[in-house]
Design an enzyme around this catalytic site. Structure first.
Site, PDB file in Angstrom:
ATOM      1  N   ASP A   1      79.881  98.895  34.899  1.00  0.00           N
ATOM      2  CA  ASP A   1      79.594  97.702  35.710  1.00  0.00           C
ATOM      3  C   ASP A   1      78.091  97.637  36.014  1.00  0.00           C
ATOM      4  OD1 ASP A   1      82.495  96.719  37.307  1.00  0.00           O
ATOM      5  OD2 ASP A   1      82.445  98.644  36.291  1.00  0.00           O
TER       6      ASP A   1
ATOM      7  N   GLU B   1      77.902  90.681  40.927  1.00  0.00           N
ATOM      8  CA  GLU B   1      78.851  91.415  41.759  1.00  0.00           C
ATOM      9  C   GLU B   1      78.295  92.709  42.360  1.00  0.00           C
ATOM     10  OE1 GLU B   1      82.722  92.109  40.043  1.00  0.00           O
ATOM     11  OE2 GLU B   1      83.448  92.851  41.959  1.00  0.00           O
TER      12      GLU B   1
ATOM     13  N   ASP C   1      79.540  88.568  36.388  1.00  0.00           N
ATOM     14  CA  ASP C   1      80.478  89.662  36.631  1.00  0.00           C
ATOM     15  C   ASP C   1      80.382  90.587  35.420  1.00  0.00           C
ATOM     16  OD1 ASP C   1      82.463  91.406  37.274  1.00  0.00           O
ATOM     17  OD2 ASP C   1      83.916  89.877  37.855  1.00  0.00           O
TER      18      ASP C   1
ATOM     19  N   ILE D   1      81.693  93.533  34.604  1.00  0.00           N
ATOM     20  CA  ILE D   1      83.031  93.867  34.079  1.00  0.00           C
ATOM     21  C   ILE D   1      84.039  93.211  35.009  1.00  0.00           C
ATOM     22  CG2 ILE D   1      84.763  95.644  33.576  1.00  0.00           C
ATOM     23  CD1 ILE D   1      82.620  97.578  32.834  1.00  0.00           C
ATOM     24  N   ASP D   2      84.578  92.092  34.560  1.00  0.00           N
ATOM     25  CA  ASP D   2      85.631  91.426  35.327  1.00  0.00           C
ATOM     26  C   ASP D   2      86.940  92.073  34.907  1.00  0.00           C
ATOM     27  OD1 ASP D   2      87.078  89.588  36.845  1.00  0.00           O
ATOM     28  OD2 ASP D   2      87.202  88.166  35.178  1.00  0.00           O
TER      29      ASP D   2
ATOM     30  N   THR E   1      88.046  95.219  36.221  1.00  0.00           N
ATOM     31  CA  THR E   1      87.752  96.653  36.024  1.00  0.00           C
ATOM     32  C   THR E   1      89.037  97.474  35.919  1.00  0.00           C
ATOM     33  OG1 THR E   1      85.734  96.313  37.276  1.00  0.00           O
ATOM     34  CG2 THR E   1      86.354  98.587  36.891  1.00  0.00           C
TER      35      THR E   1
ATOM     36  N   ASP F   1      83.928  85.258  39.394  1.00  0.00           N
ATOM     37  CA  ASP F   1      85.251  85.450  38.793  1.00  0.00           C
ATOM     38  C   ASP F   1      85.822  84.165  38.195  1.00  0.00           C
ATOM     39  OD1 ASP F   1      85.694  88.187  39.164  1.00  0.00           O
ATOM     40  OD2 ASP F   1      86.329  87.905  41.241  1.00  0.00           O
TER      41      ASP F   1
END
Ligand code: A2P
Ligand code: MG
Length: 357
Positions: free
Chosen positions: A49, A72, A137, A139-140, A142, A298
């Site tokens: 991330d 994020e 984001d 890593i959306d 996770t 998101d």
């Protein structure tokens, strides 16, 4: 005189930046420890991330230095943990696109570890209704990433609160737009090169998909939602996590709509991309608590990609998602994404089941 397509440079940089970050996430995945740092069990975070956020912000700052960024993650946890910070730095400094031309467009590598931390923290904009704001984001989903399921690298450009460009890289979705809707990743899980699909849209220009291959500058293929006349044959997707979307209400909604296919549960904005290319039809996100506010990173890319592919996206009240009120979708509740022709019908049943009418 030829005129460049609107936002063509923003689109190209966003696509390449997402591709490069997706390679970094794949490298983390193939590390057996998967680099979990952990904000909390409910909301995990990995070194991927932070690394992906640093690489994408580096590309944005090189190309669009005046733009704001709402991302994020923040670097505070890394500033107080030198070992963690250097682990991420090892990853960031050694991840690049194969094409040196593409790498040059992104401004090349991050100069040093301290610059990396500062770049991560440039994602702290408050957002809002005016000017150019990127939402990111890294890593959306996770949880999906850690499970070896779906996840996405998501980047979008807002101008005065309106989404103009959306790019979603899904390293574990099939490239083939006609592949069936499933969260299963099959052999993609073993590919460390960033294979998968890249969904993109520019406002007024339609939505596309293309392989998430390394530094590929080729054009995408147009995608569109599946025209459905009979809701009984529709398929819908929702979160894997029951805490993110109310799955018993969605089952009641599906039943009232006459939908017989079971829901497909999938992490991340891969859901938006999947329905935009007609692999599924409907995406329902039904609030599980009054207090949770959805985050703009998101949804911004997915909202545009679905609308440009012929869909309608609203919240459960029937209002368009409002990305101009800050870092969250504070004035919305839930998400209903469906082809234009059936959205009103779906919304009607959602409101009936949720007691909103
Ligand atoms: N109570 C909640 N309701 C809806 N979404 C949530 C909730 N808690 C966390 N999320 C967010 O849902 C997103 C994943 O969505 P999906 O279920 O579609 O894969 C994550 O960004 C996650 O945020 P976070 O990253 O803070 O955990
Ligand atoms: Mg997310």
């Amino acid at each position: 005189m030829s005129t460049a397509a609107p936002y063509s440079r923003e689109l190209q940089i966003a696509q390449l930046a997402v591709q490069r970050a997706a390679i970094l996430t794949k490298r983390v995945f193939h590390d057996s420890a998967k680099g979990t740092v952990s904000k909390s069990d409910a909301s995990p975070v990995t070194i991927g991330d932070f690394g992906a956020q640093a690489l994408i912000i580096s590309a944005l700052k090189h190309n669009f230095p005046q733009d704001q960024i709402v991302a994020e993650e923040e670097a505070a946890a890394l500033r107080s943990d030198g070992a963690l910070s250097s682990q991420i730095w090892d990853l960031v400094k050694s991840t690049s696109l194969e094409s040196s031309e593409a790498e040059g467009l992104l401004g090349g590598s991050v100069p040093d570890e301290s610059a990396m931390l500062d770049l991560i923290d440039l994602g702290n904009s408050a957002g809002g209704r005016s000017g150019r704001v990127w939402t990111l984001d890294p890593i959306d989903g996770t949880k999906g990433f850690l499970r070896g399921g779906q996840y996405a690298v998501c980047l979008a450009l807002l101008e005065d609160g309106d989404v103009k460009v959306g790019v979603i890289g899904c390293p574990n979705l099939p490239v083939d737009d006609s592949a069936p809707l499933t969260a299963d990743i099959g052999s993609n899980a073993t590919d460390a090169t960033g294979r998968g699909v890249l969904f993109s849209a520019v406002k007024g220009e339609g939505a596309t998909s293309r392989p998430l291959t390394v530094g590929d500058l080729a054009d995408g293929k147009k995608i569109s939602m599946k025209p459905i006349t009979d809701l009984a044959s529709a398929s819908f997707c929702e979160s894997v996590e029951a805490g993110h979307s109310n799955q018993s209400e969605s089952a009641q909604i599906a039943q009232k709509l006459g939908i017989t296919n079971p829901s497909v549960r999938m992490d991340s904005q891969a859901k938006y991309g999947s329905i935009a290319r007609g692999a599924g039809d409907i995406y329902l996100r039904l609030p599980t608590s009054k207090s949770y506010q959805e985050k703009i990173w998101d949804h911004a890319g997915g909202d545009l990609i679905v609308r440009e592919a012929g869909g309608e996206v609203t919240d459960t009240k029937g209002n368009r998602l409002d990305f101009g009120v800050g870092r969250t979708l504070a004035s919305n509740s839930g998400v209903i994404a469906a082809p234009k022709a059936v959205h009103a019908k779906v919304l009607d049943v959602v409101q009936e089941v949720l007691g909103l009418k």
